[in-house]
Design a protein around this motif. Structure first.
Motif, PDB file in Angstrom:
ATOM      1  N   VAL A 119     -10.330  17.070  36.886  1.00  0.00           N
ATOM      2  CA  VAL A 119      -9.452  16.484  37.905  1.00  0.00           C
ATOM      3  C   VAL A 119      -8.072  17.128  37.858  1.00  0.00           C
ATOM      4  O   VAL A 119      -7.504  17.483  38.895  1.00  0.00           O
ATOM      5  CB  VAL A 119      -9.366  14.947  37.722  1.00  0.00           C
ATOM      6  N   LEU A 120      -7.518  17.300  36.665  1.00  0.00           N
ATOM      7  CA  LEU A 120      -6.191  17.916  36.550  1.00  0.00           C
ATOM      8  C   LEU A 120      -6.195  19.342  37.088  1.00  0.00           C
ATOM      9  O   LEU A 120      -5.260  19.758  37.784  1.00  0.00           O
ATOM     10  CB  LEU A 120      -5.714  17.880  35.101  1.00  0.00           C
ATOM     11  N   LEU A 121      -7.249  20.096  36.817  1.00  0.00           N
ATOM     12  CA  LEU A 121      -7.324  21.459  37.326  1.00  0.00           C
ATOM     13  C   LEU A 121      -7.526  21.475  38.845  1.00  0.00           C
ATOM     14  O   LEU A 121      -7.005  22.360  39.534  1.00  0.00           O
ATOM     15  CB  LEU A 121      -8.422  22.234  36.605  1.00  0.00           C
ATOM     16  N   ALA A 122      -8.243  20.491  39.383  1.00  0.00           N
ATOM     17  CA  ALA A 122      -8.398  20.384  40.839  1.00  0.00           C
ATOM     18  C   ALA A 122      -7.059  20.063  41.500  1.00  0.00           C
ATOM     19  O   ALA A 122      -6.747  20.580  42.576  1.00  0.00           O
ATOM     20  CB  ALA A 122      -9.444  19.327  41.186  1.00  0.00           C
ATOM     21  N   ILE A 123      -6.258  19.223  40.866  1.00  0.00           N
ATOM     22  CA  ILE A 123      -4.919  18.925  41.388  1.00  0.00           C
ATOM     23  C   ILE A 123      -4.068  20.189  41.367  1.00  0.00           C
ATOM     24  O   ILE A 123      -3.328  20.466  42.313  1.00  0.00           O
ATOM     25  CB  ILE A 123      -4.260  17.776  40.597  1.00  0.00           C
ATOM     26  N   ALA A 124      -4.180  20.991  40.307  1.00  0.00           N
ATOM     27  CA  ALA A 124      -3.434  22.251  40.227  1.00  0.00           C
ATOM     28  C   ALA A 124      -3.826  23.185  41.376  1.00  0.00           C
ATOM     29  O   ALA A 124      -2.964  23.846  41.968  1.00  0.00           O
ATOM     30  CB  ALA A 124      -3.671  22.925  38.881  1.00  0.00           C
ATOM     31  N   GLU A 125      -5.109  23.225  41.719  1.00  0.00           N
ATOM     32  CA  GLU A 125      -5.574  24.065  42.829  1.00  0.00           C
ATOM     33  C   GLU A 125      -5.057  23.550  44.162  1.00  0.00           C
ATOM     34  O   GLU A 125      -4.770  24.324  45.069  1.00  0.00           O
ATOM     35  CB  GLU A 125      -7.102  24.118  42.854  1.00  0.00           C
ATOM     36  N   GLN A 126      -4.936  22.253  44.275  1.00  0.00           N
ATOM     37  CA  GLN A 126      -4.498  21.623  45.518  1.00  0.00           C
ATOM     38  C   GLN A 126      -3.003  21.845  45.756  1.00  0.00           C
ATOM     39  O   GLN A 126      -2.547  21.769  46.893  1.00  0.00           O
ATOM     40  CB  GLN A 126      -4.803  20.123  45.457  1.00  0.00           C
ATOM     41  N   CYS A 127      -2.246  22.085  44.708  1.00  0.00           N
ATOM     42  CA  CYS A 127      -0.791  22.233  44.785  1.00  0.00           C
ATOM     43  C   CYS A 127      -0.388  23.630  44.311  1.00  0.00           C
ATOM     44  O   CYS A 127       0.149  23.774  43.208  1.00  0.00           O
ATOM     45  CB  CYS A 127      -0.107  21.178  43.929  1.00  0.00           C
ATOM     46  N   PRO A 128      -0.637  24.669  45.107  1.00  0.00           N
ATOM     47  CA  PRO A 128      -0.414  26.034  44.626  1.00  0.00           C
ATOM     48  C   PRO A 128       1.014  26.319  44.176  1.00  0.00           C
ATOM     49  O   PRO A 128       1.223  27.117  43.263  1.00  0.00           O
ATOM     50  CB  PRO A 128      -0.823  26.914  45.809  1.00  0.00           C
ATOM     51  N   GLU A 129       2.007  25.659  44.770  1.00  0.00           N
ATOM     52  CA  GLU A 129       3.389  25.920  44.374  1.00  0.00           C
ATOM     53  C   GLU A 129       3.705  25.402  42.972  1.00  0.00           C
ATOM     54  O   GLU A 129       4.671  25.843  42.347  1.00  0.00           O
ATOM     55  CB  GLU A 129       4.380  25.347  45.400  1.00  0.00           C
ATOM     56  N   HIS A 130       2.891  24.491  42.463  1.00  0.00           N
ATOM     57  CA  HIS A 130       3.088  23.938  41.117  1.00  0.00           C
ATOM     58  C   HIS A 130       1.889  24.189  40.212  1.00  0.00           C
ATOM     59  O   HIS A 130       1.877  23.774  39.063  1.00  0.00           O
ATOM     60  CB  HIS A 130       3.359  22.425  41.196  1.00  0.00           C
ATOM     61  N   GLY A 131       0.870  24.863  40.744  1.00  0.00           N
ATOM     62  CA  GLY A 131      -0.391  25.033  40.034  1.00  0.00           C
ATOM     63  C   GLY A 131      -0.282  25.748  38.707  1.00  0.00           C
ATOM     64  O   GLY A 131      -0.875  25.319  37.719  1.00  0.00           O
ATOM     65  N   ALA A 132       0.474  26.846  38.645  1.00  0.00           N
ATOM     66  CA  ALA A 132       0.578  27.609  37.392  1.00  0.00           C
ATOM     67  C   ALA A 132       1.206  26.759  36.291  1.00  0.00           C
ATOM     68  O   ALA A 132       0.721  26.736  35.152  1.00  0.00           O
ATOM     69  CB  ALA A 132       1.376  28.887  37.606  1.00  0.00           C
ATOM     70  N   ALA A 133       2.272  26.045  36.620  1.00  0.00           N
ATOM     71  CA  ALA A 133       2.934  25.194  35.627  1.00  0.00           C
ATOM     72  C   ALA A 133       2.007  24.067  35.182  1.00  0.00           C
ATOM     73  O   ALA A 133       1.915  23.762  33.982  1.00  0.00           O
ATOM     74  CB  ALA A 133       4.232  24.618  36.181  1.00  0.00           C
ATOM     75  N   LEU A 134       1.286  23.454  36.131  1.00  0.00           N
ATOM     76  CA  LEU A 134       0.374  22.367  35.772  1.00  0.00           C
ATOM     77  C   LEU A 134      -0.773  22.877  34.914  1.00  0.00           C
ATOM     78  O   LEU A 134      -1.139  22.252  33.919  1.00  0.00           O
ATOM     79  CB  LEU A 134      -0.150  21.646  37.013  1.00  0.00           C
ATOM     80  N   ARG A 135      -1.337  24.029  35.261  1.00  0.00           N
ATOM     81  CA  ARG A 135      -2.419  24.579  34.433  1.00  0.00           C
ATOM     82  C   ARG A 135      -1.929  24.853  33.004  1.00  0.00           C
ATOM     83  O   ARG A 135      -2.649  24.605  32.039  1.00  0.00           O
ATOM     84  CB  ARG A 135      -2.984  25.858  35.066  1.00  0.00           C
ATOM     85  N   GLN A 136      -0.712  25.326  32.866  1.00  0.00           N
ATOM     86  CA  GLN A 136      -0.162  25.570  31.528  1.00  0.00           C
ATOM     87  C   GLN A 136       0.020  24.250  30.782  1.00  0.00           C
ATOM     88  O   GLN A 136      -0.282  24.153  29.595  1.00  0.00           O
ATOM     89  CB  GLN A 136       1.156  26.328  31.617  1.00  0.00           C
ATOM     90  N   GLN A 137       0.495  23.225  31.470  1.00  0.00           N
ATOM     91  CA  GLN A 137       0.620  21.911  30.837  1.00  0.00           C
ATOM     92  C   GLN A 137      -0.746  21.386  30.409  1.00  0.00           C
ATOM     93  O   GLN A 137      -0.905  20.876  29.296  1.00  0.00           O
ATOM     94  CB  GLN A 137       1.295  20.918  31.785  1.00  0.00           C
ATOM     95  N   VAL A 138      -1.739  21.530  31.279  1.00  0.00           N
ATOM     96  CA  VAL A 138      -3.090  21.052  30.973  1.00  0.00           C
ATOM     97  C   VAL A 138      -3.653  21.774  29.749  1.00  0.00           C
ATOM     98  O   VAL A 138      -4.322  21.163  28.912  1.00  0.00           O
ATOM     99  CB  VAL A 138      -4.026  21.217  32.194  1.00  0.00           C
ATOM    100  N   SER A 139      -3.360  23.060  29.614  1.00  0.00           N
ATOM    101  CA  SER A 139      -3.891  23.810  28.474  1.00  0.00           C
ATOM    102  C   SER A 139      -3.353  23.293  27.146  1.00  0.00           C
ATOM    103  O   SER A 139      -3.985  23.488  26.102  1.00  0.00           O
ATOM    104  CB  SER A 139      -3.600  25.304  28.627  1.00  0.00           C
TER     105      SER A 139
END
Length: 119
Positions: free
Chosen positions: A8-28
């Motif tokens: 779900v968190l990675l799907a949200i990152a895909e949905q929000c491309p302007e914040h996706g890279a930062a969110l994916r890094q947080q998720v990792s």
């Protein structure tokens, strides 16, 4: 984190491309600080150790849904932020209950934009 939470968190990152890279890094770097089963969903409080902030991101981020094993109608999800950092993942059912479910082992499929109506 559970497979469901991570998907779900990675799907949200895909949905929000302007914040996706930062969110994916947080998720990792994310782990679970606490889970609460509300009976009609859950709250997962996140512990983030790598905090590239999502400057200007609205809170909550969401609009994601998933088919969840054992549920007729699936769940919707919102990600609550604190100062641009992922804080709490909220999962809510459309018509099912989460009473008695082991949240850490929920499995899902078809993660993506939230259903517009109950099937």
């Amino acid at each position: 984190m559970s497979d469901l939470e991570r998907a779900v968190l990675l799907a949200i990152a895909e949905q929000c491309p302007e914040h996706g890279a930062a969110l994916r890094q947080q998720v990792s770097s994310a782990s679970v600080a606490q889970r609460e089963n509300t009976g009609v969903g859950f709250y997962t409080k996140l512990r983030i150790t790598d905090e590239p902030r999502m400057e200007g991101a609205p809170s909550p981020l969401g609009g994601i849904g998933a088919d969840v094993d054992g549920m007729t109608y699936g769940m919707g999800f919102l990600l609550w932020l604190q100062d641009g950092v992922a804080e709490t993942l909220e999962g809510y059912t459309y018509d099912d209950e989460t009473v008695g479910l082991e949240l850490s082992s929920l499995r899902c499929s078809n993660v993506g934009p939230r259903m517009s109506q109950v099937r």
